[in-house]
Write an enzyme that holds these catalytic residues in place. Structure first.
Site, PDB file in Angstrom:
ATOM      1  N   THR A 210       4.357   2.994   5.389  1.00 23.97           N
ATOM      2  CA  THR A 210       2.964   2.536   5.454  1.00 23.97           C
ATOM      3  C   THR A 210       2.198   3.482   6.376  1.00 23.97           C
ATOM      4  O   THR A 210       2.761   3.958   7.366  1.00 23.97           O
ATOM      5  CB  THR A 210       2.843   1.094   6.003  1.00 23.97           C
ATOM      6  OG1 THR A 210       1.465   0.845   6.352  1.00 23.97           O
ATOM      7  CG2 THR A 210       3.679   0.857   7.253  1.00 23.97           C
TER       8      THR A 210
ATOM      9  N   ARG B  83      18.833  11.585  -4.862  1.00 24.12           N
ATOM     10  CA  ARG B  83      19.701  12.772  -4.774  1.00 24.12           C
ATOM     11  C   ARG B  83      20.951  12.480  -3.936  1.00 24.12           C
ATOM     12  O   ARG B  83      22.060  12.855  -4.311  1.00 24.12           O
ATOM     13  CB  ARG B  83      18.917  13.942  -4.187  1.00 24.12           C
ATOM     14  CG  ARG B  83      17.791  14.437  -5.111  1.00 24.12           C
ATOM     15  CD  ARG B  83      18.277  15.567  -6.002  1.00 24.12           C
ATOM     16  NE  ARG B  83      17.324  15.890  -7.063  1.00 24.12           N
ATOM     17  CZ  ARG B  83      16.390  16.835  -6.984  1.00 24.12           C
ATOM     18  NH1 ARG B  83      16.250  17.532  -5.878  1.00 24.12           N
ATOM     19  NH2 ARG B  83      15.609  17.075  -8.020  1.00 24.12           N
TER      20      ARG B  83
ATOM     21  N   ASP C 196       2.788  -0.025  11.598  1.00 23.15           N
ATOM     22  CA  ASP C 196       2.802  -1.341  12.244  1.00 23.15           C
ATOM     23  C   ASP C 196       4.087  -2.129  11.999  1.00 23.15           C
ATOM     24  O   ASP C 196       4.083  -3.351  11.998  1.00 23.15           O
ATOM     25  CB  ASP C 196       1.592  -2.163  11.756  1.00 23.15           C
ATOM     26  CG  ASP C 196       1.617  -2.395  10.252  1.00 23.15           C
ATOM     27  OD1 ASP C 196       2.431  -1.756   9.549  1.00 23.15           O
ATOM     28  OD2 ASP C 196       0.817  -3.221   9.772  1.00 23.15           O
TER      29      ASP C 196
ATOM     30  N   GLY D 222       0.837  -1.210   0.000  1.00 23.64           N
ATOM     31  CA  GLY D 222       0.000   0.000   0.000  1.00 23.64           C
ATOM     32  C   GLY D 222       0.867   1.253   0.000  1.00 23.64           C
ATOM     33  O   GLY D 222       1.823   1.345   0.780  1.00 23.64           O
TER      34      GLY D 222
ATOM     35  N   GLY E 134     -10.235  14.122  20.253  1.00 22.77           N
ATOM     36  CA  GLY E 134     -11.116  14.127  21.432  1.00 22.77           C
ATOM     37  C   GLY E 134     -12.229  13.103  21.309  1.00 22.77           C
ATOM     38  O   GLY E 134     -13.368  13.354  21.725  1.00 22.77           O
TER      39      GLY E 134
ATOM     40  N   LYS F 211     -24.135  16.045  26.668  1.00 19.23           N
ATOM     41  CA  LYS F 211     -23.144  16.090  25.597  1.00 19.23           C
ATOM     42  C   LYS F 211     -23.854  16.021  24.250  1.00 19.23           C
ATOM     43  O   LYS F 211     -24.754  15.207  24.056  1.00 19.23           O
ATOM     44  CB  LYS F 211     -22.182  14.899  25.759  1.00 19.23           C
ATOM     45  CG  LYS F 211     -20.853  15.147  25.123  1.00 19.23           C
ATOM     46  CD  LYS F 211     -19.821  14.125  25.572  1.00 19.23           C
ATOM     47  CE  LYS F 211     -18.518  14.473  24.889  1.00 19.23           C
ATOM     48  NZ  LYS F 211     -17.460  13.551  25.214  1.00 19.23           N
TER      49      LYS F 211
ATOM     50  N   ARG G 286      -5.173  -1.855   9.004  1.00 18.13           N
ATOM     51  CA  ARG G 286      -5.051  -3.319   8.913  1.00 18.13           C
ATOM     52  C   ARG G 286      -5.219  -3.911  10.302  1.00 18.13           C
ATOM     53  O   ARG G 286      -6.208  -3.620  10.951  1.00 18.13           O
ATOM     54  CB  ARG G 286      -3.700  -3.696   8.289  1.00 18.13           C
ATOM     55  CG  ARG G 286      -3.694  -5.080   7.662  1.00 18.13           C
ATOM     56  CD  ARG G 286      -2.355  -5.402   7.081  1.00 18.13           C
ATOM     57  NE  ARG G 286      -2.080  -4.654   5.875  1.00 18.13           N
ATOM     58  CZ  ARG G 286      -2.509  -5.001   4.658  1.00 18.13           C
ATOM     59  NH1 ARG G 286      -3.223  -6.096   4.503  1.00 18.13           N
ATOM     60  NH2 ARG G 286      -2.221  -4.282   3.611  1.00 18.13           N
TER      61      ARG G 286
ATOM     62  N   ASP H  55      -0.020   2.526   8.291  1.00 20.39           N
ATOM     63  CA  ASP H  55      -0.492   1.757   9.455  1.00 20.39           C
ATOM     64  C   ASP H  55       0.388   1.892  10.704  1.00 20.39           C
ATOM     65  O   ASP H  55      -0.058   1.584  11.810  1.00 20.39           O
ATOM     66  CB  ASP H  55      -0.588   0.263   9.098  1.00 20.39           C
ATOM     67  CG  ASP H  55      -1.538   0.002   7.947  1.00 20.39           C
ATOM     68  OD1 ASP H  55      -2.433   0.845   7.719  1.00 20.39           O
ATOM     69  OD2 ASP H  55      -1.389  -1.033   7.270  1.00 20.39           O
TER      70      ASP H  55
ATOM     71  N   HIS I 160     -22.499  15.530  21.127  1.00 19.06           N
ATOM     72  CA  HIS I 160     -21.998  14.618  20.088  1.00 19.06           C
ATOM     73  C   HIS I 160     -21.339  13.424  20.770  1.00 19.06           C
ATOM     74  O   HIS I 160     -20.960  13.513  21.947  1.00 19.06           O
ATOM     75  CB  HIS I 160     -20.961  15.324  19.198  1.00 19.06           C
ATOM     76  CG  HIS I 160     -19.814  15.861  19.978  1.00 19.06           C
ATOM     77  ND1 HIS I 160     -19.719  17.179  20.340  1.00 19.06           N
ATOM     78  CD2 HIS I 160     -18.743  15.241  20.520  1.00 19.06           C
ATOM     79  CE1 HIS I 160     -18.622  17.358  21.049  1.00 19.06           C
ATOM     80  NE2 HIS I 160     -18.014  16.199  21.180  1.00 19.06           N
TER      81      HIS I 160
ATOM     82  N   ASP J 209       4.783  -4.272   5.907  1.00 19.58           N
ATOM     83  CA  ASP J 209       5.130  -5.613   6.357  1.00 19.58           C
ATOM     84  C   ASP J 209       5.486  -6.585   5.214  1.00 19.58           C
ATOM     85  O   ASP J 209       6.543  -7.214   5.223  1.00 19.58           O
ATOM     86  CB  ASP J 209       3.922  -6.136   7.139  1.00 19.58           C
ATOM     87  CG  ASP J 209       4.298  -7.297   8.004  1.00 19.58           C
ATOM     88  OD1 ASP J 209       5.352  -7.212   8.655  1.00 19.58           O
ATOM     89  OD2 ASP J 209       3.556  -8.291   8.002  1.00 19.58           O
TER      90      ASP J 209
ATOM     91  N   ARG K 255       0.730  -5.075  -4.934  1.00 16.15           N
ATOM     92  CA  ARG K 255       0.788  -6.192  -3.986  1.00 16.15           C
ATOM     93  C   ARG K 255       1.144  -7.407  -4.845  1.00 16.15           C
ATOM     94  O   ARG K 255       0.496  -7.669  -5.864  1.00 16.15           O
ATOM     95  CB  ARG K 255      -0.557  -6.380  -3.300  1.00 16.15           C
ATOM     96  CG  ARG K 255      -0.966  -5.140  -2.493  1.00 16.15           C
ATOM     97  CD  ARG K 255      -1.864  -5.500  -1.345  1.00 16.15           C
ATOM     98  NE  ARG K 255      -2.376  -4.302  -0.670  1.00 16.15           N
ATOM     99  CZ  ARG K 255      -1.724  -3.689   0.324  1.00 16.15           C
ATOM    100  NH1 ARG K 255      -0.558  -4.126   0.725  1.00 16.15           N
ATOM    101  NH2 ARG K 255      -2.261  -2.639   0.903  1.00 16.15           N
ATOM    102  N   TYR K 256       2.181  -8.121  -4.458  1.00 17.01           N
ATOM    103  CA  TYR K 256       2.703  -9.186  -5.327  1.00 17.01           C
ATOM    104  C   TYR K 256       3.082 -10.408  -4.485  1.00 17.01           C
ATOM    105  O   TYR K 256       4.261 -10.624  -4.169  1.00 17.01           O
ATOM    106  CB  TYR K 256       3.922  -8.640  -6.089  1.00 17.01           C
ATOM    107  CG  TYR K 256       4.444  -9.551  -7.167  1.00 17.01           C
ATOM    108  CD1 TYR K 256       3.671  -9.885  -8.277  1.00 17.01           C
ATOM    109  CD2 TYR K 256       5.730 -10.083  -7.087  1.00 17.01           C
ATOM    110  CE1 TYR K 256       4.152 -10.717  -9.263  1.00 17.01           C
ATOM    111  CE2 TYR K 256       6.229 -10.911  -8.073  1.00 17.01           C
ATOM    112  CZ  TYR K 256       5.434 -11.225  -9.156  1.00 17.01           C
ATOM    113  OH  TYR K 256       5.910 -12.051 -10.145  1.00 17.01           O
TER     114      TYR K 256
END
Ligand code: F6P
Length: 320
Positions: free
Chosen positions: A125, A25, A129, A11, A185, A213, A171, A127, A215, A103, A72-73
């Protein structure tokens, strides 16, 4: 080492272009020849490789995505795929490879290393991760993109006194939800790395309503479950009728933040320095604000990424 190549895989993430620019460079500055591989490991196996000059990376630092394209391979997990890739690298006289990705991409770099081919992994990535680094290229931009949406949703949620479930990518990791949740928040942050109890979530939503509250924002990491499923489950505990927003790939695009551009520039130049010094089989990271290079085999096989769960606790304490 005179000739090195670079590819982006898996990704895409904002800042990949800044990393490519830095490798190209810095490499040319050091007197090396730099080759770009299109479409990640798929392009490597197909020999879709070209020399990159200084101007090829001009006007790229501010662009999201990757101008070397990505793919993705899964075929690169096979011995056949790996040997074909090495054959292409040898054909082009390329002596070292920089792999930018997540990953899966790291496992490609790991496989090359195990075959004795010097590869260096840069964590790219959204993520966040990847083991061996506190931050990955693209994560900062992604959480700021989520944050912008959370702020917008808060406006409409407040106007209508509504509960929203906002599903974010990541993911199997909860970092994007965790960081954007604290920054936005959020009333609740739901991540795969921390148990949650739907009855307790419902009770906290109700407590918020009872004290006036206007929301309620629940940031949900996709690795837990889908936003619609979560809203349906929540509805079993009372009259909640949460609206659901799935941010999806919106979070993966866009101009990289200053922080991601700087991180990518530092990572890219460091990768060149390491390869020049004849060092491969490493992955680069930033730990406690210091650049580090760790053994790719050890890092991937013996370490796991862990999110900063102190943020989860903090959110429970300050957002209710
Ligand atoms: O790894 C990056 C990521 O955007 C994840 O957050 C998400 O789960 C996945 O990729 C989506 O992959 P694809 O673009 O292949 O659908």
């Amino acid at each position: 080492m005179k000739r090195i190549a670079i590819l982006t895989s898996g990704g895409d993430s904002p800042g990949m272009n800044a990393a490519i620019r830095s490798v190209v460079r810095k490499g040319i500055f050091e007197g090396l020849e730099i080759y770009g591989v299109n479409y990640g490991f798929a392009g490597l196996v197909a020999g879709d490789i070209r020399k990159l000059e200084i101007d090829d990376v001009g006007d790229k630092i501010q662009r999201g995505g990757t101008f070397l394209y990505s793919a993705r391979y899964p075929e690169f997990a096979t011995l056949e795929g790996q040997l074909k890739g090495i054959e292409q690298l040898k054909k082009f006289g390329i002596e070292g490879l920089v792999v930018i990705g997540g990953d899966g991409s790291y496992h490609g770099a790991l496989a090359l290393t195990k075959h004795g081919y010097p590869a260096i992994g840069l964590p790219g990535t959204i993520d966040n991760d990847i083991p061996g680094t506190d931050f990955t290229i693209g994560f900062d931009t992604a959480i700021n993109t989520v944050l912008e949406s959370v702020d917008r949703i808060r406006d409409t949620a407040t106007s209508h006194v509504r509960t929203f479930v906002i599903e974010v990518m990541g993911r199997g990791a909860g970092d994007i939800a965790l960081w954007s949740g604290v920054a936005g928040g959020a009333d609740e942050i739901i991540i795969p790395e921390h148990h949650f109890d739907m009855a307790a979530v419902a009770q906290r939503v109700k407590n918020g309503r009872d004290r006036g509250k206007k929301h309620c924002l629940i940031i949900l990491a996709e690795g837990v479950m889908g936003g619609n499923e979560f809203a349906q489950e929540l509805a079993k505990y009372g009259d909640f009728h949460a609206r659901v927003t799935v941010l999806g790939h919106v979070v993966r695009g866009g101009a990289p933040s200053a922080r991601d551009r700087v991180l990518a520039s530092k990572f890219g130049a460091y990768a060149v320095e390491l390869l020049q010094a004849g060092r491969g089989g490493l992955c680069i990271g930033i730990v406690n604000n210091k650049m580090v290079a760790t053994d790719i085999v050890d890092t991937l096989e013996n370490h796991k990424h862990r999110p900063d769960l102190s943020l989860y606790k903090l959110n429970q304490e300050i957002s209710f």
